[in-house]
Design a protein around this motif. Structure first.
Motif, PDB file in Angstrom:
ATOM      1  N   PRO A 131       0.835  -1.207   0.000  1.00  0.00           N
ATOM      2  CA  PRO A 131       0.000   0.000   0.000  1.00  0.00           C
ATOM      3  C   PRO A 131       0.862   1.246   0.000  1.00  0.00           C
ATOM      4  CG  PRO A 131       0.067  -0.971   2.183  1.00  0.00           C
ATOM      5  CD  PRO A 131       0.806  -1.909   1.276  1.00  0.00           C
ATOM      6  N   GLN A 132       0.206   2.388  -0.193  1.00  0.00           N
ATOM      7  CA  GLN A 132       0.939   3.651  -0.255  1.00  0.00           C
ATOM      8  C   GLN A 132       1.742   3.882   1.026  1.00  0.00           C
ATOM      9  OE1 GLN A 132      -1.533   6.806  -1.649  1.00  0.00           O
ATOM     10  NE2 GLN A 132       0.059   8.350  -1.537  1.00  0.00           N
ATOM     11  N   LYS A 133       1.153   3.557   2.158  1.00  0.00           N
ATOM     12  CA  LYS A 133       1.872   3.615   3.430  1.00  0.00           C
ATOM     13  C   LYS A 133       1.636   2.301   4.149  1.00  0.00           C
ATOM     14  CE  LYS A 133       1.687   8.637   4.089  1.00  0.00           C
ATOM     15  NZ  LYS A 133       1.246   9.759   4.976  1.00  0.00           N
ATOM     16  N   PHE A 134       2.694   1.528   4.348  1.00  0.00           N
ATOM     17  CA  PHE A 134       2.508   0.238   5.009  1.00  0.00           C
ATOM     18  C   PHE A 134       3.003   0.328   6.446  1.00  0.00           C
ATOM     19  CE2 PHE A 134       6.893  -0.170   3.693  1.00  0.00           C
ATOM     20  CZ  PHE A 134       7.473  -1.008   4.632  1.00  0.00           C
ATOM     21  N   GLY A 135       2.351  -0.431   7.301  1.00  0.00           N
ATOM     22  CA  GLY A 135       2.699  -0.411   8.707  1.00  0.00           C
ATOM     23  C   GLY A 135       3.922  -1.260   9.008  1.00  0.00           C
ATOM     24  N   PHE A 136       4.792  -0.749   9.866  1.00  0.00           N
ATOM     25  CA  PHE A 136       5.949  -1.527  10.307  1.00  0.00           C
ATOM     26  C   PHE A 136       6.281  -1.118  11.739  1.00  0.00           C
ATOM     27  CE2 PHE A 136       7.599   2.386   8.524  1.00  0.00           C
ATOM     28  CZ  PHE A 136       8.627   2.747   9.377  1.00  0.00           C
ATOM     29  N   TYR A 137       7.122  -1.911  12.385  1.00  0.00           N
ATOM     30  CA  TYR A 137       7.518  -1.633  13.763  1.00  0.00           C
ATOM     31  C   TYR A 137       8.878  -0.947  13.754  1.00  0.00           C
ATOM     32  CZ  TYR A 137       3.730  -4.842  14.846  1.00  0.00           C
ATOM     33  OH  TYR A 137       2.493  -5.436  14.936  1.00  0.00           O
ATOM     34  N   PRO A 138       8.949   0.314  14.112  1.00  0.00           N
ATOM     35  CA  PRO A 138      10.200   1.080  13.975  1.00  0.00           C
ATOM     36  C   PRO A 138      11.377   0.489  14.746  1.00  0.00           C
ATOM     37  CG  PRO A 138       8.346   2.544  14.474  1.00  0.00           C
ATOM     38  CD  PRO A 138       7.845   1.157  14.628  1.00  0.00           C
ATOM     39  N   ASP A 139      11.090  -0.175  15.868  1.00  0.00           N
ATOM     40  CA  ASP A 139      12.181  -0.718  16.672  1.00  0.00           C
ATOM     41  C   ASP A 139      12.650  -2.088  16.190  1.00  0.00           C
ATOM     42  OD1 ASP A 139      12.596   1.405  18.477  1.00  0.00           O
ATOM     43  OD2 ASP A 139      10.830   0.817  19.630  1.00  0.00           O
ATOM     44  N   LEU A 175      10.797  -8.688   8.583  1.00  0.00           N
ATOM     45  CA  LEU A 175      10.459  -9.600   7.488  1.00  0.00           C
ATOM     46  C   LEU A 175      10.240 -11.027   7.990  1.00  0.00           C
ATOM     47  CD1 LEU A 175      12.780  -8.270   4.650  1.00  0.00           C
ATOM     48  CD2 LEU A 175      10.311  -7.967   4.875  1.00  0.00           C
ATOM     49  N   ILE A 176      10.942 -11.435   9.027  1.00  0.00           N
ATOM     50  CA  ILE A 176      10.680 -12.756   9.612  1.00  0.00           C
ATOM     51  C   ILE A 176       9.284 -12.783  10.234  1.00  0.00           C
ATOM     52  CG2 ILE A 176      11.326 -14.280  11.536  1.00  0.00           C
ATOM     53  CD1 ILE A 176      14.239 -13.769  10.836  1.00  0.00           C
ATOM     54  N   ALA A 219      12.446 -19.117   6.954  1.00  0.00           N
ATOM     55  CA  ALA A 219      12.351 -17.679   6.727  1.00  0.00           C
ATOM     56  C   ALA A 219      13.707 -16.981   6.766  1.00  0.00           C
ATOM     57  CB  ALA A 219      11.412 -17.053   7.758  1.00  0.00           C
ATOM     58  N   LYS A 220      14.616 -17.427   7.632  1.00  0.00           N
ATOM     59  CA  LYS A 220      15.880 -16.711   7.819  1.00  0.00           C
ATOM     60  C   LYS A 220      16.695 -16.605   6.529  1.00  0.00           C
ATOM     61  CE  LYS A 220      18.233 -17.010  11.626  1.00  0.00           C
ATOM     62  NZ  LYS A 220      18.987 -17.540  12.796  1.00  0.00           N
ATOM     63  N   PRO A 221      16.950 -17.702   5.803  1.00  0.00           N
ATOM     64  CA  PRO A 221      17.690 -17.539   4.543  1.00  0.00           C
ATOM     65  C   PRO A 221      16.879 -16.806   3.473  1.00  0.00           C
ATOM     66  CG  PRO A 221      16.989 -19.831   4.829  1.00  0.00           C
ATOM     67  CD  PRO A 221      16.719 -19.130   6.123  1.00  0.00           C
ATOM     68  N   GLN A 252      10.768   1.825   1.762  1.00  0.00           N
ATOM     69  CA  GLN A 252      10.028   1.300   0.614  1.00  0.00           C
ATOM     70  C   GLN A 252      10.676   0.045   0.055  1.00  0.00           C
ATOM     71  OE1 GLN A 252       7.151   2.468   1.081  1.00  0.00           O
ATOM     72  NE2 GLN A 252       6.703   3.114  -1.012  1.00  0.00           N
ATOM     73  N   ARG A 253      12.002  -0.042   0.130  1.00  0.00           N
ATOM     74  CA  ARG A 253      12.668  -1.262  -0.338  1.00  0.00           C
ATOM     75  C   ARG A 253      12.369  -2.445   0.591  1.00  0.00           C
ATOM     76  NH1 ARG A 253      18.626   0.006  -0.912  1.00  0.00           N
ATOM     77  NH2 ARG A 253      18.280   2.178  -0.329  1.00  0.00           N
ATOM     78  N   VAL A 254      12.266  -2.174   1.886  1.00  0.00           N
ATOM     79  CA  VAL A 254      11.817  -3.237   2.790  1.00  0.00           C
ATOM     80  C   VAL A 254      10.384  -3.638   2.427  1.00  0.00           C
ATOM     81  CG1 VAL A 254      11.277  -3.855   5.179  1.00  0.00           C
ATOM     82  CG2 VAL A 254      13.325  -2.517   4.680  1.00  0.00           C
ATOM     83  N   GLY A 255       9.559  -2.637   2.095  1.00  0.00           N
ATOM     84  CA  GLY A 255       8.189  -2.934   1.673  1.00  0.00           C
ATOM     85  C   GLY A 255       8.138  -3.808   0.442  1.00  0.00           C
ATOM     86  N   LEU A 256       9.027  -3.542  -0.521  1.00  0.00           N
ATOM     87  CA  LEU A 256       9.073  -4.372  -1.718  1.00  0.00           C
ATOM     88  C   LEU A 256       9.510  -5.791  -1.370  1.00  0.00           C
ATOM     89  CD1 LEU A 256       8.690  -4.445  -4.776  1.00  0.00           C
ATOM     90  CD2 LEU A 256      11.076  -3.760  -5.030  1.00  0.00           C
TER      91      LEU A 256
END
Length: 283
Positions: free
Chosen positions: A79-87, A94-95, A108-110, A138-142
């Motif tokens: 989405p245009q703004k995706f939710g993530f945990y800043p800490d 991603l895990i 998931a790790k590899p 955004q690259r993490v989002g991708l």
């Protein structure tokens, strides 16, 4: 193949999407329109976040609502703004997303390590996301959209707010992913699509205004884009596109169905087409 068949959607009595039909095959498909033209509504229907009031959306001939989890399992959505945990670090985040997809930590790790390398963040994998730039987020989002190796990727205004260098990097990543999947990317930034989109879909009044390659869209304006002196007075049927500055001199770039006096014809581009189609609606 994703097929949208005569879909419509209204909010508060206002029809945002109006009897729209589209077919998406492999490659990058750009939805290009000003803000408020219905791009996000269309993307959310493709992602099953909202449902059409009428019409149907099918994947390989099957209704996506009836497919339910099977459809979402082949979909990657940013989405245009995706939710993530800043800490969280990029790896931890991603895990966590992988766990939501039913992927165990050992697998998931590899996978996450490979995805972070793919988006150029392998050396920042353990860094907290609150320290990331907008482009890095955004690259993490991708990477998030690629967790389940989707056949269909939906990206809603993914480069909004990014600086030009980050936009170029993001576009390159998208282009590299489009070899064997469908990518639908919405934007109001013309340069996001001119070099990577196989087809550009322009929406206006909830309908498809055109659905062609960038080159064919620009080609429609061949012989109709001119540079004229700054004192030129526009006639009815002509339109000012922008001012151009070169060598200390300023010229007006205009659209004209006929050769104007003192006009120099120039090669049209996708930006010209956008400005001609949307006029004062652009944003």
């Amino acid at each position: 193949m994703l097929n949208l068949d005569h879909i419509s959607k209204s909010f508060g009595g206002h029809r945002v999407i109006d009897d729209l039909s589209l077919t998406f095959d492999l490659g990058v498909h750009g939805l290009l329109a000003p803000n408020g033209a219905g791009k996000t509504t269309l993307m959310q229907m493709i992602a099953t976040l909202i449902h059409p009031d009428s019409g149907s959306i099918t994947w390989q001939g099957q209704d996506i609502l009836a497919m339910d989890e099977d459809y979402r399992g082949l979909l990657g959505y940013l989405p245009q703004k995706f939710g993530f945990y800043p800490d969280y670090s990029a790896t931890e985040f991603l895990i966590y997303i992988a766990a939501l997809q039913g992927i165990g930590r050992r697998q998931a790790k590899p996978l996450v390590a490979d995805l972070l390398e793919m988006v150029g963040l392998g050396d920042r994998a353990g860094q907290r996301m609150k320290t990331f730039s907008g482009g890095m987020i955004q690259r993490v989002g991708l990477a998030q959209t690629m967790i389940n190796d989707p056949d269909l990727i939906v990206l809603d205004e993914p480069t909004a707010g990014l600086d030009p260098r980050e936009r170029v990097r993001f576009r390159s990543l998208v282009h590299s992913l489009a070899q064997d999947r469908i990518i639908i990317l919405s934007t109001h930034i013309v340069s996001d699509l001119e070099t990577i989109a196989d087809r550009v879909i322009m929406l206006k009044d909830g309908r498809v205004r055109c659905n062609l390659s960038p080159g064919r869209i620009s080609g429609r304006l061949e012989g109709k884009i001119f540079l004229v002196p700054t004192g030129y007075r526009l006639e009815e049927g002509q339109a000012l596109l922008e001012e151009e500055h070169e060598g200390g001199e300023t010229s007006l770039r205009i659209y004209s169905p006929w050769p104007p006096d003192q006009g120099q014809v120039v090669t049209p581009n996708l930006e010209d087409a956008f400005l001609v189609v949307y006029g004062d609606e652009r944003s």
